[in-house]
Motif scaffolding. Sequence first.
Motif, PDB file in Angstrom:
ATOM      1  N   VAL A  57       0.782  -1.169   0.138  1.00 60.91           N
ATOM      2  CA  VAL A  57       0.008  -0.012   0.021  1.00 60.91           C
ATOM      3  C   VAL A  57       0.818   1.276   0.096  1.00 60.91           C
ATOM      4  O   VAL A  57       1.628   1.393   0.949  1.00 60.91           O
ATOM      5  CB  VAL A  57      -0.829   0.168   1.278  1.00 60.91           C
ATOM      6  CG1 VAL A  57      -1.788   1.292   1.212  1.00 60.91           C
ATOM      7  CG2 VAL A  57      -1.747  -1.168   1.406  1.00 60.91           C
ATOM      8  N   ASP A  58       0.863   2.165  -1.096  1.00 53.88           N
ATOM      9  CA  ASP A  58       1.666   3.319  -1.222  1.00 53.88           C
ATOM     10  C   ASP A  58       0.858   4.749  -0.598  1.00 53.88           C
ATOM     11  O   ASP A  58       1.344   5.587  -0.610  1.00 53.88           O
ATOM     12  CB  ASP A  58       1.987   3.496  -2.647  1.00 53.88           C
ATOM     13  CG  ASP A  58       0.893   3.525  -3.401  1.00 53.88           C
ATOM     14  OD1 ASP A  58      -0.160   3.986  -2.915  1.00 53.88           O
ATOM     15  OD2 ASP A  58       1.134   3.864  -4.749  1.00 53.88           O
ATOM     16  N   ASP A  59      -0.163   4.498   0.079  1.00 55.76           N
ATOM     17  CA  ASP A  59      -0.747   5.550   0.721  1.00 55.76           C
ATOM     18  C   ASP A  59      -0.661   5.435   2.178  1.00 55.76           C
ATOM     19  O   ASP A  59      -0.885   4.723   2.859  1.00 55.76           O
ATOM     20  CB  ASP A  59      -2.350   5.497   0.478  1.00 55.76           C
ATOM     21  CG  ASP A  59      -3.011   6.846   0.890  1.00 55.76           C
ATOM     22  OD1 ASP A  59      -2.914   6.967   2.312  1.00 55.76           O
ATOM     23  OD2 ASP A  59      -3.871   7.533   0.113  1.00 55.76           O
ATOM     24  N   ALA A  60       0.098   6.347   2.953  1.00 53.90           N
ATOM     25  CA  ALA A  60       0.559   6.714   4.289  1.00 53.90           C
ATOM     26  C   ALA A  60      -0.580   6.478   5.261  1.00 53.90           C
ATOM     27  O   ALA A  60      -0.625   5.702   6.295  1.00 53.90           O
ATOM     28  CB  ALA A  60       1.451   7.802   4.589  1.00 53.90           C
ATOM     29  N   LEU A  61      -1.672   7.139   4.939  1.00 50.65           N
ATOM     30  CA  LEU A  61      -2.824   7.000   5.681  1.00 50.65           C
ATOM     31  C   LEU A  61      -3.638   5.706   5.816  1.00 50.65           C
ATOM     32  O   LEU A  61      -3.871   5.036   6.804  1.00 50.65           O
ATOM     33  CB  LEU A  61      -3.913   8.124   5.486  1.00 50.65           C
ATOM     34  CG  LEU A  61      -3.283   9.552   5.737  1.00 50.65           C
ATOM     35  CD1 LEU A  61      -4.364  10.607   5.239  1.00 50.65           C
ATOM     36  CD2 LEU A  61      -3.091   9.813   7.020  1.00 50.65           C
ATOM     37  N   VAL A  62      -3.762   5.126   4.428  1.00 49.93           N
ATOM     38  CA  VAL A  62      -4.334   3.801   4.409  1.00 49.93           C
ATOM     39  C   VAL A  62      -3.344   2.818   5.041  1.00 49.93           C
ATOM     40  O   VAL A  62      -4.040   1.910   5.688  1.00 49.93           O
ATOM     41  CB  VAL A  62      -4.513   3.565   2.884  1.00 49.93           C
ATOM     42  CG1 VAL A  62      -4.966   2.115   2.836  1.00 49.93           C
ATOM     43  CG2 VAL A  62      -5.643   4.299   2.463  1.00 49.93           C
ATOM     44  N   LEU A  63      -1.977   2.880   5.081  1.00 50.97           N
ATOM     45  CA  LEU A  63      -1.018   1.942   5.583  1.00 50.97           C
ATOM     46  C   LEU A  63      -1.031   1.900   7.036  1.00 50.97           C
ATOM     47  O   LEU A  63      -1.462   1.177   7.684  1.00 50.97           O
ATOM     48  CB  LEU A  63       0.301   2.248   5.112  1.00 50.97           C
ATOM     49  CG  LEU A  63       1.514   1.522   5.449  1.00 50.97           C
ATOM     50  CD1 LEU A  63       1.301   0.352   4.489  1.00 50.97           C
ATOM     51  CD2 LEU A  63       2.666   2.165   5.133  1.00 50.97           C
ATOM     52  N   LYS A  64      -1.229   3.357   7.577  1.00 50.35           N
ATOM     53  CA  LYS A  64      -1.439   3.377   9.147  1.00 50.35           C
ATOM     54  C   LYS A  64      -3.020   2.793   9.607  1.00 50.35           C
ATOM     55  O   LYS A  64      -2.902   1.715  10.644  1.00 50.35           O
ATOM     56  CB  LYS A  64      -1.373   4.822   9.451  1.00 50.35           C
ATOM     57  CG  LYS A  64      -1.620   5.082  10.911  1.00 50.35           C
ATOM     58  CD  LYS A  64      -1.501   6.476  11.369  1.00 50.35           C
ATOM     59  CE  LYS A  64      -1.621   6.764  12.755  1.00 50.35           C
ATOM     60  NZ  LYS A  64      -1.762   8.158  13.369  1.00 50.35           N
ATOM     61  N   SER A  65      -3.868   3.076   8.789  1.00 47.02           N
ATOM     62  CA  SER A  65      -5.012   2.425   9.227  1.00 47.02           C
ATOM     63  C   SER A  65      -5.229   0.728   9.081  1.00 47.02           C
ATOM     64  O   SER A  65      -5.696   0.072  10.027  1.00 47.02           O
ATOM     65  CB  SER A  65      -6.110   3.003   8.301  1.00 47.02           C
ATOM     66  OG  SER A  65      -7.454   2.210   8.505  1.00 47.02           O
ATOM     67  N   LEU A  66      -4.505   0.243   8.063  1.00 47.73           N
ATOM     68  CA  LEU A  66      -4.257  -1.101   7.858  1.00 47.73           C
ATOM     69  C   LEU A  66      -3.438  -1.804   9.048  1.00 47.73           C
ATOM     70  O   LEU A  66      -3.861  -2.789   9.538  1.00 47.73           O
ATOM     71  CB  LEU A  66      -3.609  -1.324   6.600  1.00 47.73           C
ATOM     72  CG  LEU A  66      -3.272  -2.723   6.047  1.00 47.73           C
ATOM     73  CD1 LEU A  66      -4.796  -3.461   5.721  1.00 47.73           C
ATOM     74  CD2 LEU A  66      -2.613  -2.734   4.758  1.00 47.73           C
ATOM     75  N   LYS A  67      -2.248  -1.106   9.431  1.00 50.98           N
ATOM     76  CA  LYS A  67      -1.640  -1.760  10.257  1.00 50.98           C
ATOM     77  C   LYS A  67      -2.180  -1.533  11.643  1.00 50.98           C
ATOM     78  O   LYS A  67      -2.329  -2.753  12.348  1.00 50.98           O
ATOM     79  CB  LYS A  67      -0.238  -0.874  10.609  1.00 50.98           C
ATOM     80  CG  LYS A  67       0.735  -0.952   9.526  1.00 50.98           C
ATOM     81  CD  LYS A  67       1.877  -0.280   9.565  1.00 50.98           C
ATOM     82  CE  LYS A  67       2.769  -0.624   8.617  1.00 50.98           C
ATOM     83  NZ  LYS A  67       4.197   0.417   8.849  1.00 50.98           N
ATOM     84  N   ASN A  68      -3.189  -0.623  12.046  1.00 50.57           N
ATOM     85  CA  ASN A  68      -3.973  -0.910  13.179  1.00 50.57           C
ATOM     86  C   ASN A  68      -5.074  -1.943  13.220  1.00 50.57           C
ATOM     87  O   ASN A  68      -5.325  -2.509  14.070  1.00 50.57           O
ATOM     88  CB  ASN A  68      -4.634   0.634  13.386  1.00 50.57           C
ATOM     89  CG  ASN A  68      -3.764   1.546  13.780  1.00 50.57           C
ATOM     90  OD1 ASN A  68      -2.681   1.445  14.458  1.00 50.57           O
ATOM     91  ND2 ASN A  68      -4.055   3.043  13.473  1.00 50.57           N
TER      92      ASN A  68
END
Length: 212
Positions: A91-102
């Motif tokens: 995932v190259d979108d930082a916000l989506v990446l953060k949400s995904l990790k959570n």
Amino acid sequence: MLIGKHPDTKSKGTKRLEAYAIGTAKAAQMLGLSITLVKNLVDQQELLAWKTPGGHRRIDMESIRKYQNKLKKPIYSASETRSLPSISFMVDDALVLKSLKNSTTQWQELIDFNIGQTISEAYLSFSHKIPDILIMKTHMTVDQQIATVVELQNFIEGLPKSLSVIFMTDTQDLQSKIQHTLNPAIQISSDTLNPAWLKAFLMGVMTNPEWH
């Protein structure tokens, strides 16, 4: 839980049933899922539904509540011996990446996750372990997306094990723009990668007999 004919509205019992049923859009809002996923849940008999004479889908509220309870916790405990898939994300979108990790935290004991932000990171992780499922979501140009899908196809065809790919894109009709016959293992999806989608996807994976 199949879609059936519209019940006979002459009966009082049926009128009561109608009062406890809602449309697809409202059901999607209640469950926090896309309308497409709700329709899939009906097709998979996870939700009870029928169609009115006008062709409108009505979904039983009780079956929605049961599914809501089902989503609140994983079906299997971590102590159970299970062969669950490993899943890699790119995932190259930082916000989506953060949400995904959570979102993946609660599932860590059940499913092996690897999350990267670039294609090179994804391929690098394959040198250590090839996952069972790769989910990709990028903001690349259309030409770059096409090149990536073709590259993925060539890559998975040479692997010693099967790898399923879900390539999520906002580009309309991307598959029709690819001048190659896609391997069935690659799915082009227009769904949105968010916690609700991930929860529904993982629940589907965990109830799939293939992973029992």
